[in-house]
Design a protein around this motif. Structure first.
Motif, PDB file in Angstrom:
ATOM      1  N   GLN A   9       0.843  -1.021   0.272  1.00 10.98           N
ATOM      2  CA  GLN A   9      -0.219  -0.318  -0.333  1.00 10.98           C
ATOM      3  C   GLN A   9       0.994   1.274  -0.523  1.00 10.98           C
ATOM      4  N   LYS A  10       2.078   1.562   0.905  1.00  8.93           N
ATOM      5  CA  LYS A  10       2.680   2.268   0.560  1.00  8.93           C
ATOM      6  C   LYS A  10       3.619   2.239  -0.480  1.00  8.93           C
ATOM      7  N   ASP A  11       3.878   1.730  -1.550  1.00  9.45           N
ATOM      8  CA  ASP A  11       4.458   1.436  -2.309  1.00  9.45           C
ATOM      9  C   ASP A  11       3.755   2.883  -3.493  1.00  9.45           C
ATOM     10  N   SER A  12       2.472   1.926  -3.294  1.00 11.82           N
ATOM     11  CA  SER A  12       1.432   1.997  -4.206  1.00 11.82           C
ATOM     12  C   SER A  12       0.944   3.640  -4.021  1.00 11.82           C
ATOM     13  N   GLN A  13       1.198   3.760  -2.982  1.00  6.11           N
ATOM     14  CA  GLN A  13       0.381   5.557  -2.496  1.00  6.11           C
ATOM     15  C   GLN A  13       1.659   6.284  -3.067  1.00  6.11           C
ATOM     16  N   ASP A  14       3.022   6.148  -2.699  1.00  2.00           N
ATOM     17  CA  ASP A  14       4.279   6.553  -2.559  1.00  2.00           C
ATOM     18  C   ASP A  14       3.893   7.296  -5.193  1.00  2.00           C
ATOM     19  N   ALA A  15       3.913   5.868  -5.223  1.00  5.90           N
ATOM     20  CA  ALA A  15       4.233   6.074  -6.811  1.00  5.90           C
ATOM     21  C   ALA A  15       2.562   6.548  -7.432  1.00  5.90           C
ATOM     22  N   TYR A  16       1.999   7.060  -6.781  1.00  2.49           N
ATOM     23  CA  TYR A  16       0.747   7.670  -7.116  1.00  2.49           C
ATOM     24  C   TYR A  16       0.994   9.233  -6.659  1.00  2.49           C
ATOM     25  N   MET A  17       1.547   9.315  -5.704  1.00  2.81           N
ATOM     26  CA  MET A  17       1.922  10.886  -5.320  1.00  2.81           C
ATOM     27  C   MET A  17       3.290  11.542  -5.792  1.00  2.81           C
ATOM     28  N   GLU A  18       4.045  10.347  -6.823  1.00  2.00           N
ATOM     29  CA  GLU A  18       5.306  11.057  -7.542  1.00  2.00           C
ATOM     30  C   GLU A  18       4.494  11.266  -9.083  1.00  2.00           C
ATOM     31  N   LYS A  19       2.971  10.632  -9.032  1.00  2.06           N
ATOM     32  CA  LYS A  19       2.809  11.792 -10.648  1.00  2.06           C
ATOM     33  C   LYS A  19       2.158  12.747 -10.123  1.00  2.06           C
ATOM     34  N   LEU A  20       1.871  13.619  -9.222  1.00  6.90           N
ATOM     35  CA  LEU A  20       1.639  14.572  -8.676  1.00  6.90           C
ATOM     36  C   LEU A  20       2.131  15.925  -8.414  1.00  6.90           C
ATOM     37  N   GLN A  21       2.122  17.187  -8.381  1.00  2.60           N
ATOM     38  CA  GLN A  21       2.529  18.231  -8.333  1.00  2.60           C
ATOM     39  C   GLN A  21       1.652  19.513  -7.329  1.00  2.60           C
ATOM     40  N   ASP A  22       2.204  19.738  -6.388  1.00  3.06           N
ATOM     41  CA  ASP A  22       1.551  20.520  -5.808  1.00  3.06           C
ATOM     42  C   ASP A  22       1.909  22.226  -6.216  1.00  3.06           C
ATOM     43  N   ILE A  23       0.319  23.311  -6.036  1.00  9.22           N
ATOM     44  CA  ILE A  23       0.548  24.133  -6.100  1.00  9.22           C
ATOM     45  C   ILE A  23      -0.258  24.660  -5.058  1.00  9.22           C
ATOM     46  N   LYS A  24       0.182  25.814  -4.278  1.00 10.79           N
ATOM     47  CA  LYS A  24      -0.113  26.027  -2.732  1.00 10.79           C
ATOM     48  C   LYS A  24      -0.246  28.303  -3.568  1.00 10.79           C
ATOM     49  N   VAL A  25      -1.892  27.940  -3.083  1.00  9.93           N
ATOM     50  CA  VAL A  25      -1.955  29.979  -2.661  1.00  9.93           C
ATOM     51  C   VAL A  25      -1.582  29.965  -1.226  1.00  9.93           C
ATOM     52  N   ARG A  26      -1.664  31.022  -0.942  1.00  4.51           N
ATOM     53  CA  ARG A  26      -1.853  31.801  -0.314  1.00  4.51           C
ATOM     54  C   ARG A  26      -2.919  32.785  -0.471  1.00  4.51           C
ATOM     55  N   VAL A  27      -3.676  33.090   0.172  1.00  7.57           N
ATOM     56  CA  VAL A  27      -4.650  33.970   0.770  1.00  7.57           C
ATOM     57  C   VAL A  27      -5.231  34.200   2.094  1.00  7.57           C
ATOM     58  N   PRO A  28      -5.572  36.089   2.255  1.00  8.30           N
ATOM     59  CA  PRO A  28      -5.493  36.169   3.457  1.00  8.30           C
ATOM     60  C   PRO A  28      -6.384  35.885   4.297  1.00  8.30           C
ATOM     61  N   LYS A  29      -6.338  35.491   5.461  1.00 10.78           N
ATOM     62  CA  LYS A  29      -7.378  34.607   5.899  1.00 10.78           C
ATOM     63  C   LYS A  29      -8.494  34.728   5.557  1.00 10.78           C
ATOM     64  N   GLU A  30      -9.425  36.096   5.989  1.00 11.70           N
ATOM     65  CA  GLU A  30     -10.578  36.390   5.654  1.00 11.70           C
ATOM     66  C   GLU A  30     -11.139  36.233   4.697  1.00 11.70           C
ATOM     67  N   TYR A  31     -10.669  35.983   3.824  1.00 13.04           N
ATOM     68  CA  TYR A  31     -11.122  35.424   2.713  1.00 13.04           C
ATOM     69  C   TYR A  31     -10.897  34.130   2.240  1.00 13.04           C
ATOM     70  N   TYR A  32     -10.662  32.926   3.252  1.00  7.43           N
ATOM     71  CA  TYR A  32     -10.455  31.480   3.066  1.00  7.43           C
ATOM     72  C   TYR A  32     -11.907  30.951   3.234  1.00  7.43           C
ATOM     73  N   ASP A  33     -12.771  31.362   4.236  1.00  6.14           N
ATOM     74  CA  ASP A  33     -13.889  30.998   4.966  1.00  6.14           C
ATOM     75  C   ASP A  33     -15.593  31.495   2.927  1.00  6.14           C
ATOM     76  N   LYS A  34     -15.042  32.502   2.963  1.00  4.27           N
ATOM     77  CA  LYS A  34     -15.853  32.928   1.540  1.00  4.27           C
ATOM     78  C   LYS A  34     -15.314  32.052   0.687  1.00  4.27           C
ATOM     79  N   ILE A  35     -14.309  31.196   0.331  1.00  2.00           N
ATOM     80  CA  ILE A  35     -14.005  30.513  -0.900  1.00  2.00           C
ATOM     81  C   ILE A  35     -14.390  29.226  -0.234  1.00  2.00           C
ATOM     82  N   LYS A  36     -14.174  28.638   1.376  1.00  3.80           N
ATOM     83  CA  LYS A  36     -14.452  27.445   0.681  1.00  3.80           C
ATOM     84  C   LYS A  36     -16.077  27.075   1.270  1.00  3.80           C
TER      85      LYS A  36
END
Length: 77
Positions: A9-36
């Motif tokens: 399971q660990k190997d399978s998950q690791d292989a899956y995660m290698e195919k992904l790229q993270d994009i981090k988006v930072r927003v001011p705290k007051e917008y988080y609840d509106k976005i959610k």
């Protein structure tokens, strides 16, 4: 209690995660609840909302790894 992952399971998950790229988006705290709230009102996670907006902007469907794998499997049959 959740059972610990097996080695396979660990190997399978690791292989899956290698195919992904993270994009981090930072927003001011007051917008988080509106976005959610916006995402929830559409029945989406924040991640899926952002992907949907990006798809509209770039004019291309962004397929998940699972969707790509299913298409590849279906086309090889």
């Amino acid at each position: 209690m959740v059972a610990p992952r097996t080695g396979k399971q660990k190997d399978s998950q690791d292989a899956y995660m290698e195919k992904l790229q993270d994009i981090k988006v930072r927003v001011p705290k007051e917008y988080y609840d509106k976005i959610k709230s916006c995402a929830e009102s559409k029945g989406l996670s924040i991640n899926k909302l952002v992907i949907s907006l990006l798809e509209n902007e770039i004019g291309e469907k962004i397929l998940s790894i699972r969707e790509k794998n299913k298409l590849e499997k279906d086309s090889s049959e």
